[in-house]
Enzyme design. Structure first.
Site, PDB file in Angstrom:
ATOM      1  N   LYS A 150     -11.467 -73.944  79.011  1.00 25.94           N
ATOM      2  CA  LYS A 150     -11.984 -73.356  80.203  1.00 25.94           C
ATOM      3  C   LYS A 150     -13.394 -74.036  80.787  1.00 25.94           C
ATOM      4  O   LYS A 150     -13.602 -73.613  81.999  1.00 25.94           O
ATOM      5  CB  LYS A 150     -11.980 -71.881  80.206  1.00 25.94           C
ATOM      6  CG  LYS A 150     -10.816 -71.386  79.671  1.00 25.94           C
ATOM      7  CD  LYS A 150     -10.961 -69.660  79.433  1.00 25.94           C
ATOM      8  CE  LYS A 150     -10.196 -69.297  78.284  1.00 25.94           C
ATOM      9  NZ  LYS A 150     -10.609 -67.844  77.914  1.00 25.94           N
ATOM     10  N   GLY A 151     -14.087 -74.580  79.844  1.00 31.81           N
ATOM     11  CA  GLY A 151     -15.493 -74.750  80.266  1.00 31.81           C
ATOM     12  C   GLY A 151     -15.667 -75.886  81.387  1.00 31.81           C
ATOM     13  O   GLY A 151     -16.623 -75.654  81.977  1.00 31.81           O
ATOM     14  N   GLU A 185     -14.868 -82.960  81.257  1.00 34.02           N
ATOM     15  CA  GLU A 185     -15.119 -82.114  80.062  1.00 34.02           C
ATOM     16  C   GLU A 185     -16.634 -81.628  80.516  1.00 34.02           C
ATOM     17  O   GLU A 185     -17.405 -82.477  81.207  1.00 34.02           O
ATOM     18  CB  GLU A 185     -15.245 -82.931  78.770  1.00 34.02           C
ATOM     19  CG  GLU A 185     -15.741 -82.217  77.626  1.00 34.02           C
ATOM     20  CD  GLU A 185     -14.744 -81.123  77.316  1.00 34.02           C
ATOM     21  OE1 GLU A 185     -14.778 -80.036  78.125  1.00 34.02           O
ATOM     22  OE2 GLU A 185     -14.271 -81.027  76.062  1.00 34.02           O
ATOM     23  N   ASP A 186     -16.841 -80.519  80.058  1.00 34.71           N
ATOM     24  CA  ASP A 186     -18.211 -79.860  80.371  1.00 34.71           C
ATOM     25  C   ASP A 186     -19.617 -80.545  79.370  1.00 34.71           C
ATOM     26  O   ASP A 186     -20.271 -81.023  80.026  1.00 34.71           O
ATOM     27  CB  ASP A 186     -17.887 -78.408  80.038  1.00 34.71           C
ATOM     28  CG  ASP A 186     -17.377 -78.033  78.793  1.00 34.71           C
ATOM     29  OD1 ASP A 186     -17.149 -78.765  77.784  1.00 34.71           O
ATOM     30  OD2 ASP A 186     -17.477 -76.604  78.457  1.00 34.71           O
ATOM     31  N   ASP A 242     -20.243 -82.716  72.207  1.00 33.11           N
ATOM     32  CA  ASP A 242     -21.206 -82.113  71.125  1.00 33.11           C
ATOM     33  C   ASP A 242     -21.029 -83.262  70.071  1.00 33.11           C
ATOM     34  O   ASP A 242     -21.576 -84.263  69.771  1.00 33.11           O
ATOM     35  CB  ASP A 242     -21.045 -80.828  70.871  1.00 33.11           C
ATOM     36  CG  ASP A 242     -22.055 -80.313  69.987  1.00 33.11           C
ATOM     37  OD1 ASP A 242     -23.146 -80.998  69.503  1.00 33.11           O
ATOM     38  OD2 ASP A 242     -22.051 -79.164  69.491  1.00 33.11           O
ATOM     39  N   LYS A 285     -24.468 -84.184  74.529  1.00 32.58           N
ATOM     40  CA  LYS A 285     -25.398 -83.700  73.795  1.00 32.58           C
ATOM     41  C   LYS A 285     -25.383 -84.575  72.638  1.00 32.58           C
ATOM     42  O   LYS A 285     -24.257 -84.380  71.748  1.00 32.58           O
ATOM     43  CB  LYS A 285     -24.983 -82.308  73.508  1.00 32.58           C
ATOM     44  CG  LYS A 285     -26.048 -81.416  72.611  1.00 32.58           C
ATOM     45  CD  LYS A 285     -25.918 -80.008  72.703  1.00 32.58           C
ATOM     46  CE  LYS A 285     -24.899 -79.207  71.723  1.00 32.58           C
ATOM     47  NZ  LYS A 285     -24.892 -77.950  72.081  1.00 32.58           N
ATOM     48  N   PHE A 305     -28.084 -74.708  71.814  1.00 30.42           N
ATOM     49  CA  PHE A 305     -27.052 -74.116  72.316  1.00 30.42           C
ATOM     50  C   PHE A 305     -27.197 -73.527  73.711  1.00 30.42           C
ATOM     51  O   PHE A 305     -27.915 -72.999  74.046  1.00 30.42           O
ATOM     52  CB  PHE A 305     -26.537 -73.206  71.665  1.00 30.42           C
ATOM     53  CG  PHE A 305     -25.117 -72.363  71.937  1.00 30.42           C
ATOM     54  CD1 PHE A 305     -23.919 -72.792  71.678  1.00 30.42           C
ATOM     55  CD2 PHE A 305     -25.525 -70.966  72.515  1.00 30.42           C
ATOM     56  CE1 PHE A 305     -22.995 -72.123  72.154  1.00 30.42           C
ATOM     57  CE2 PHE A 305     -24.460 -70.337  72.983  1.00 30.42           C
ATOM     58  CZ  PHE A 305     -23.205 -71.014  72.821  1.00 30.42           C
ATOM     59  N   ASP A 309     -19.769 -71.319  77.451  1.00 32.37           N
ATOM     60  CA  ASP A 309     -19.704 -69.895  77.082  1.00 32.37           C
ATOM     61  C   ASP A 309     -20.329 -69.572  75.821  1.00 32.37           C
ATOM     62  O   ASP A 309     -20.379 -70.474  74.838  1.00 32.37           O
ATOM     63  CB  ASP A 309     -18.228 -69.566  77.058  1.00 32.37           C
ATOM     64  CG  ASP A 309     -17.493 -69.989  75.761  1.00 32.37           C
ATOM     65  OD1 ASP A 309     -17.552 -71.265  75.796  1.00 32.37           O
ATOM     66  OD2 ASP A 309     -16.953 -69.190  74.984  1.00 32.37           O
ATOM     67  N   ARG A 321     -19.654 -67.964  81.486  1.00 33.34           N
ATOM     68  CA  ARG A 321     -19.026 -69.011  82.014  1.00 33.34           C
ATOM     69  C   ARG A 321     -19.380 -69.116  83.669  1.00 33.34           C
ATOM     70  O   ARG A 321     -19.371 -70.042  84.256  1.00 33.34           O
ATOM     71  CB  ARG A 321     -17.545 -69.162  81.875  1.00 33.34           C
ATOM     72  CG  ARG A 321     -17.100 -69.551  80.455  1.00 33.34           C
ATOM     73  CD  ARG A 321     -15.845 -69.598  80.551  1.00 33.34           C
ATOM     74  NE  ARG A 321     -15.071 -69.629  79.137  1.00 33.34           N
ATOM     75  CZ  ARG A 321     -14.942 -70.516  78.147  1.00 33.34           C
ATOM     76  NH1 ARG A 321     -15.732 -71.660  78.263  1.00 33.34           N
ATOM     77  NH2 ARG A 321     -14.269 -70.374  77.196  1.00 33.34           N
TER      78      ARG A 321
HETATM   79  P1  IMP Z   1     -17.155 -81.139  70.346  1.00 28.63           P
HETATM   80  O1  IMP Z   1     -15.918 -81.176  69.927  1.00 28.63           O
HETATM   81  O2  IMP Z   1     -18.044 -80.829  69.101  1.00 28.63           O
HETATM   82  O3  IMP Z   1     -17.634 -82.416  71.137  1.00 28.63           O
HETATM   83  O4  IMP Z   1     -17.233 -79.877  71.244  1.00 28.63           O
HETATM   84  C1  IMP Z   1     -17.147 -79.701  72.605  1.00 28.63           C
HETATM   85  C2  IMP Z   1     -16.781 -78.612  73.192  1.00 28.63           C
HETATM   86  O5  IMP Z   1     -17.493 -77.605  72.576  1.00 28.63           O
HETATM   87  C3  IMP Z   1     -17.012 -78.448  74.563  1.00 28.63           C
HETATM   88  O6  IMP Z   1     -15.599 -78.841  75.138  1.00 28.63           O
HETATM   89  C4  IMP Z   1     -17.589 -77.112  74.659  1.00 28.63           C
HETATM   90  O7  IMP Z   1     -16.605 -76.310  75.101  1.00 28.63           O
HETATM   91  C5  IMP Z   1     -18.208 -76.825  73.219  1.00 28.63           C
HETATM   92  N1  IMP Z   1     -19.204 -76.778  73.127  1.00 28.63           N
HETATM   93  C6  IMP Z   1     -20.357 -77.971  72.956  1.00 28.63           C
HETATM   94  N2  IMP Z   1     -21.658 -77.582  72.717  1.00 28.63           N
HETATM   95  C7  IMP Z   1     -21.585 -76.200  73.366  1.00 28.63           C
HETATM   96  C8  IMP Z   1     -22.654 -75.528  73.967  1.00 28.63           C
HETATM   97  O8  IMP Z   1     -23.965 -75.919  73.974  1.00 28.63           O
HETATM   98  N3  IMP Z   1     -22.741 -74.371  74.337  1.00 28.63           N
HETATM   99  C9  IMP Z   1     -21.083 -73.831  74.833  1.00 28.63           C
HETATM  100  N4  IMP Z   1     -20.241 -74.688  74.296  1.00 28.63           N
HETATM  101  C10 IMP Z   1     -20.341 -75.752  73.737  1.00 28.63           C
HETATM  102 MG    MG Z   2     -14.873 -77.271  76.832  1.00 31.84          MG
END
Ligand code: IMP
Ligand code: MG
Length: 185
Positions: free
Chosen positions: A40-41, A95-96, A99, A128, A150, A157, A163
């Site tokens: 949903k991000g 994508e939002d 990470d 990030k 974070f 969220d 959100r």
């Molecule tokens: P990844 O799979 O580790 O790259 O994470 C990506 C997903 O984790 C994103 O689509 C976000 O929904 C969530 N996410 C990553 N960092 C943050 C943050 O700082 N705050 C909230 N959600 C995050």
């Molecule tokens: Mg997301």
């Protein structure tokens, strides 16, 4: 709140710039691009992006989850698939935040294998860097974050809270304690 990282004005400027880059990319294309928002991000970002994008596009959504609380679990669940067949189409994944990179690299691979689109363009509002586990780069990105913080707001969220906040900020201990209490009730 510890710190506002991006005001809504800064977010809007960033989203307008991304919309222009995508317009440039697809302006002479023979096919309509399909913008796939990652629920949903990415919802607020997707809504603003399609508003600024001048050109035809088709919207679809996919939902995965990997986060619990303030950390990525590393295990991805596909919760909702696309609702259109996108074989031979140009996909733009919205994508939002990236990470560890696990979510987007999983999605890219999944969509590639299942639908065989003509192309996949990865777009993220935030990149990030510090915890990246997978070798993955977005094709178009908004803001690069060099610190492992974070963040919440504008789609991001904390256990589904925040959100709807129109800017992006770092929560402090008091925020987290208050939200934890709220979530218990
Ligand atoms: P990844 O799979 O580790 O790259 O994470 C990506 C997903 O984790 C994103 O689509 C976000 O929904 C969530 N996410 C990553 N960092 C943050 C943050 O700082 N705050 C909230 N959600 C995050
Ligand atoms: Mg997301």
């Amino acid at each position: 709140m510890k710190e506002i990282v991006l005001s809504n004005e800064e977010i809007q400027e960033t989203v307008k710039r991304i919309a222009k880059e995508l317009e440039e990319k697809f302006k002479n294309s023979d096919k309509t691009p399909i913008f796939v928002g990652v629920l949903k991000g990415a919802l607020p970002f997707m809504m603003d992006l399609v508003k600024y994008y001048k050109g035809d596009l088709i919207e679809d959504f996919i939902q995965v989850s990997s986060y619990e609380g303030t950390a990525s679990t590393g295990v991805i669940h596909l919760k909702k698939d696309l609702s259109t067949d996108v074989k031979d189409k140009d996909l733009v994944i919205i994508e939002d935040i990236i990470d560890t990179g696990t979510t987007l690299s999983y999605l890219k691979q999944y969509l590639q294998i299942k639908y065989q689109p003509r192309s996949i363009t990865l777009v993220t509002l935030l990149d990030k860097k510090p915890l990246r586990k997978v070798d993955l780069e977005a094709d178009i990105k908004g803001i690069t974050l060099t610190k492992n913080q974070f963040l919440v707001g504008y789609g991001l969220d904390y256990n589904e809270l925040c959100r709807n906040v129109p800017y992006i900020f770092i929560p402090d201990e008091d925020d987290l304690a208050r939200w934890n209490q709220e979530l218990k009730n």
